[in-house]
Design a protein around this motif. Sequence first.
Motif, PDB file in Angstrom:
ATOM      1  N   TYR A  31     -14.773   7.899  23.801  1.00 12.57           N
ATOM      2  CA  TYR A  31     -13.788   7.135  24.566  1.00 12.57           C
ATOM      3  C   TYR A  31     -12.437   7.781  24.294  1.00 12.57           C
ATOM      4  CZ  TYR A  31     -10.691   3.366  26.018  1.00 12.57           C
ATOM      5  OH  TYR A  31      -9.695   2.629  26.642  1.00 12.57           O
ATOM      6  N   THR A  74     -16.968   8.110  28.158  1.00 15.97           N
ATOM      7  CA  THR A  74     -17.154   6.750  28.649  1.00 15.97           C
ATOM      8  C   THR A  74     -15.792   6.097  28.892  1.00 15.97           C
ATOM      9  OG1 THR A  74     -18.173   4.594  28.236  1.00 15.97           O
ATOM     10  CG2 THR A  74     -17.333   5.764  26.314  1.00 15.97           C
ATOM     11  N   ASP A  75     -15.762   5.135  29.802  1.00 24.41           N
ATOM     12  CA  ASP A  75     -14.547   4.373  30.078  1.00 24.41           C
ATOM     13  C   ASP A  75     -14.521   3.056  29.300  1.00 24.41           C
ATOM     14  OD1 ASP A  75     -13.613   6.289  31.874  1.00 24.41           O
ATOM     15  OD2 ASP A  75     -14.621   5.343  33.569  1.00 24.41           O
ATOM     16  N   VAL A  76     -15.572   2.794  28.551  1.00 21.21           N
ATOM     17  CA  VAL A  76     -15.702   1.539  27.812  1.00 21.21           C
ATOM     18  C   VAL A  76     -15.659   1.846  26.315  1.00 21.21           C
ATOM     19  CG1 VAL A  76     -17.132  -0.505  27.437  1.00 21.21           C
ATOM     20  CG2 VAL A  76     -17.130   0.626  29.687  1.00 21.21           C
ATOM     21  N   ASP A  79     -18.649   1.349  24.014  1.00 23.41           N
ATOM     22  CA  ASP A  79     -19.800   2.236  24.223  1.00 23.41           C
ATOM     23  C   ASP A  79     -19.704   3.529  23.410  1.00 23.41           C
ATOM     24  OD1 ASP A  79     -20.981   0.493  25.972  1.00 23.41           O
ATOM     25  OD2 ASP A  79     -20.444   1.612  27.783  1.00 23.41           O
TER      26      ASP A  79
END
Length: 91
Positions: A31, A74-76, A79
């Motif tokens: 991230y 990832t954008d989260v 995660d």
Amino acid sequence: MPKLFKTDIASEADLKVFVTDIRSEADLVVYETTDEWAATESPIWCYTDIQSEADKIVYFTDLQFDADLTIYKTDVQSDAEWVNSAKSDLL
């Protein structure tokens, strides 16, 4: 950790990184953030423009076999994790 500096010169990098579009091929799910205080764990990356402030210098390669580490972005934030923890010592 980690605060990273991106370089265009492979020989000056501490770590060569390949970005994959396939999560299962990744060693690390990353991230990316602009908040250096949020980058408290190795799967959360923040970049700096000042090389001397960086924990590591990274070079992004187009060739997976040339990379020390394969990442999936990832954008989260929740995660972000190590998929291959054997490589966690690289960061």
